[in-house]
Design a protein around this motif. Structure first.
Motif, PDB file in Angstrom:
ATOM      1  N   GLU A 121      12.536  22.021  14.314  1.00  0.00           N
ATOM      2  CA  GLU A 121      11.331  21.545  14.763  1.00  0.00           C
ATOM      3  C   GLU A 121      10.175  22.320  13.776  1.00  0.00           C
ATOM      4  O   GLU A 121       9.050  21.859  13.870  1.00  0.00           O
ATOM      5  N   ALA A 122      10.457  23.542  13.666  1.00  0.00           N
ATOM      6  CA  ALA A 122       9.401  24.099  12.726  1.00  0.00           C
ATOM      7  C   ALA A 122       9.235  23.335  11.476  1.00  0.00           C
ATOM      8  O   ALA A 122       7.997  23.291  11.113  1.00  0.00           O
ATOM      9  N   GLY A 123      10.223  22.889  10.857  1.00  0.00           N
ATOM     10  CA  GLY A 123      10.067  22.159   9.539  1.00  0.00           C
ATOM     11  C   GLY A 123       9.440  20.671   9.797  1.00  0.00           C
ATOM     12  O   GLY A 123       8.490  20.487   8.975  1.00  0.00           O
ATOM     13  N   LEU A 124       9.623  20.324  11.017  1.00  0.00           N
ATOM     14  CA  LEU A 124       8.870  18.995  11.281  1.00  0.00           C
ATOM     15  C   LEU A 124       7.280  19.356  11.771  1.00  0.00           C
ATOM     16  O   LEU A 124       6.477  18.574  11.187  1.00  0.00           O
ATOM     17  N   ALA A 125       7.153  20.318  12.265  1.00  0.00           N
ATOM     18  CA  ALA A 125       5.722  20.970  12.390  1.00  0.00           C
ATOM     19  C   ALA A 125       5.005  21.264  11.081  1.00  0.00           C
ATOM     20  O   ALA A 125       3.956  20.959  10.817  1.00  0.00           O
ATOM     21  N   LEU A 126       5.572  21.688  10.064  1.00  0.00           N
ATOM     22  CA  LEU A 126       5.032  22.022   8.670  1.00  0.00           C
ATOM     23  C   LEU A 126       4.931  20.667   7.967  1.00  0.00           C
ATOM     24  O   LEU A 126       3.671  20.382   7.625  1.00  0.00           O
ATOM     25  N   LEU A 127       5.616  19.889   8.277  1.00  0.00           N
ATOM     26  CA  LEU A 127       5.675  18.393   7.462  1.00  0.00           C
ATOM     27  C   LEU A 127       4.401  17.612   8.137  1.00  0.00           C
ATOM     28  O   LEU A 127       3.463  16.968   7.494  1.00  0.00           O
ATOM     29  N   ALA A 128       4.500  17.863   9.662  1.00  0.00           N
ATOM     30  CA  ALA A 128       3.403  17.029  10.318  1.00  0.00           C
ATOM     31  C   ALA A 128       1.987  17.585   9.688  1.00  0.00           C
ATOM     32  O   ALA A 128       0.768  17.268   9.782  1.00  0.00           O
ATOM     33  N   ALA A 129       1.924  19.125   9.631  1.00  0.00           N
ATOM     34  CA  ALA A 129       0.636  19.885   9.504  1.00  0.00           C
ATOM     35  C   ALA A 129       0.217  19.572   7.839  1.00  0.00           C
ATOM     36  O   ALA A 129      -0.873  19.243   7.687  1.00  0.00           O
ATOM     37  N   ARG A 130       1.249  19.328   6.836  1.00  0.00           N
ATOM     38  CA  ARG A 130       0.800  18.801   5.720  1.00  0.00           C
ATOM     39  C   ARG A 130       0.257  17.632   5.759  1.00  0.00           C
ATOM     40  O   ARG A 130      -0.597  17.415   5.017  1.00  0.00           O
ATOM     41  N   GLU A 131       0.747  16.351   6.470  1.00  0.00           N
ATOM     42  CA  GLU A 131       0.299  15.311   6.544  1.00  0.00           C
ATOM     43  C   GLU A 131      -1.175  15.303   7.072  1.00  0.00           C
ATOM     44  O   GLU A 131      -2.013  14.428   6.798  1.00  0.00           O
ATOM     45  N   LEU A 132      -1.353  16.097   8.221  1.00  0.00           N
ATOM     46  CA  LEU A 132      -2.750  16.152   8.602  1.00  0.00           C
ATOM     47  C   LEU A 132      -3.865  16.827   7.976  1.00  0.00           C
ATOM     48  O   LEU A 132      -4.920  16.464   7.835  1.00  0.00           O
ATOM     49  N   MET A 133      -3.255  17.688   7.073  1.00  0.00           N
ATOM     50  CA  MET A 133      -4.081  18.563   6.346  1.00  0.00           C
ATOM     51  C   MET A 133      -4.491  17.679   4.999  1.00  0.00           C
ATOM     52  O   MET A 133      -5.879  17.906   4.488  1.00  0.00           O
ATOM     53  N   LYS A 134      -3.854  16.478   4.690  1.00  0.00           N
ATOM     54  CA  LYS A 134      -4.223  15.584   3.573  1.00  0.00           C
ATOM     55  C   LYS A 134      -5.430  14.819   4.211  1.00  0.00           C
ATOM     56  O   LYS A 134      -6.250  14.448   3.364  1.00  0.00           O
ATOM     57  N   ARG A 135      -5.427  14.737   5.261  1.00  0.00           N
ATOM     58  CA  ARG A 135      -6.675  13.817   5.953  1.00  0.00           C
ATOM     59  C   ARG A 135      -7.746  14.883   6.349  1.00  0.00           C
ATOM     60  O   ARG A 135      -9.097  14.385   6.108  1.00  0.00           O
ATOM     61  N   LEU A 136      -7.512  16.134   6.680  1.00  0.00           N
ATOM     62  CA  LEU A 136      -8.814  17.125   6.651  1.00  0.00           C
ATOM     63  C   LEU A 136      -9.156  17.452   5.354  1.00  0.00           C
ATOM     64  O   LEU A 136     -10.443  17.731   5.348  1.00  0.00           O
ATOM     65  N   GLN A 137      -8.448  17.855   4.377  1.00  0.00           N
ATOM     66  CA  GLN A 137      -8.811  18.264   3.213  1.00  0.00           C
ATOM     67  C   GLN A 137      -8.000  17.277   2.079  1.00  0.00           C
ATOM     68  O   GLN A 137      -7.145  17.459   1.223  1.00  0.00           O
ATOM     69  N   PRO A 138      -8.834  16.131   1.903  1.00  0.00           N
ATOM     70  CA  PRO A 138      -8.219  15.129   0.732  1.00  0.00           C
ATOM     71  C   PRO A 138      -8.133  15.882  -0.583  1.00  0.00           C
ATOM     72  O   PRO A 138      -9.023  16.597  -1.110  1.00  0.00           O
ATOM     73  N   GLY A 139      -7.194  15.514  -1.084  1.00  0.00           N
ATOM     74  CA  GLY A 139      -6.880  15.903  -2.484  1.00  0.00           C
ATOM     75  C   GLY A 139      -6.000  17.184  -2.567  1.00  0.00           C
ATOM     76  O   GLY A 139      -5.790  17.725  -3.646  1.00  0.00           O
ATOM     77  N   SER A 140      -5.885  17.794  -1.241  1.00  0.00           N
ATOM     78  CA  SER A 140      -4.916  19.174  -1.294  1.00  0.00           C
ATOM     79  C   SER A 140      -3.668  18.854  -1.695  1.00  0.00           C
ATOM     80  O   SER A 140      -3.248  17.766  -1.259  1.00  0.00           O
ATOM     81  N   ASP A 141      -3.007  19.534  -2.304  1.00  0.00           N
ATOM     82  CA  ASP A 141      -1.464  19.625  -2.611  1.00  0.00           C
ATOM     83  C   ASP A 141      -0.892  20.714  -2.243  1.00  0.00           C
ATOM     84  O   ASP A 141      -0.933  21.891  -2.790  1.00  0.00           O
ATOM     85  N   LEU A 142      -0.170  20.518  -1.057  1.00  0.00           N
ATOM     86  CA  LEU A 142       0.693  21.552  -0.386  1.00  0.00           C
ATOM     87  C   LEU A 142       2.181  21.505  -0.363  1.00  0.00           C
ATOM     88  O   LEU A 142       2.840  22.163  -0.049  1.00  0.00           O
ATOM     89  N   ASP A 143       2.658  20.404  -1.501  1.00  0.00           N
ATOM     90  CA  ASP A 143       4.001  20.246  -1.575  1.00  0.00           C
ATOM     91  C   ASP A 143       4.889  21.291  -1.890  1.00  0.00           C
ATOM     92  O   ASP A 143       5.976  21.732  -1.090  1.00  0.00           O
TER      93      ASP A 143
END
Length: 156
Positions: A121-143
């Motif tokens: 669940e923590a891993g899924l939370a991280l992946l969801a946060a990454r996708e949300l962050m892409k919208r909040l900060q376009p161009g951010s590379d968090l991979d």
């Protein structure tokens, strides 16, 4: 006499309602504040995200400053969906500066356990946060940061 009893009853109801709202806000915000301070370097993007979330919850900026000086007590909510939301929002704060500090990751893992959630669940939370962050900060590379964080979760 009965007027005083009615007033007391109304005050109890209002106190219950507002205290309940305050406790929900504190449950959502306390882990985010802890994450903000985890690496000892509060980043403007982290603060901006928390301020935005507080605004959504109806908390004025002056109360945010007060919370920074005196962080609220964290009481995990009983509902699993609320606990997952808290984990995702805390992950958003962790990712807001573009990197994941080891102290932030340790806090994230501890919060996962405190919320009685699994590493998956923590891993899924991280992946969801990454996708949300892409919208909040376009161009951010968090991979790479997400990959490192997921590896850390898998090793615990």
């Amino acid at each position: 006499m009965w007027v005083a009893a009615i007033e007391d009853s109304l005050m109890s109801v209002f106190d219950f309602l507002f205290r309940s709202q305050r406790e929900r806000v504190h449950a959502q915000i306390a882990p985010m504040l802890a994450m903000l301070l985890a690496d000892g370097k509060p980043h403007p993007n982290e603060m901006k995200f928390i301020a935005m979330r507080l605004g959504e919850l109806g908390v004025p900026p002056s109360e945010f400053e007060q919370m920074l000086r005196n962080p609220p007590k964290f009481v995990p909510p009983s509902a699993r969906d609320q606990r997952l939301r808290i984990l995702v929002e805390t992950a958003l704060v962790m990712l807001a500066d573009g990197s994941v500090d080891p102290s932030e990751m340790a806090l994230f893992v501890g919060l996962t356990h405190r919320l009685e959630l699994t590493a998956e669940e923590a891993g899924l939370a991280l992946l969801a946060a990454r996708e949300l962050m892409k919208r909040l900060q376009p161009g951010s590379d968090l991979d790479s940061e997400i990959t490192t964080a997921l590896t850390t979760l898998g090793s615990r």
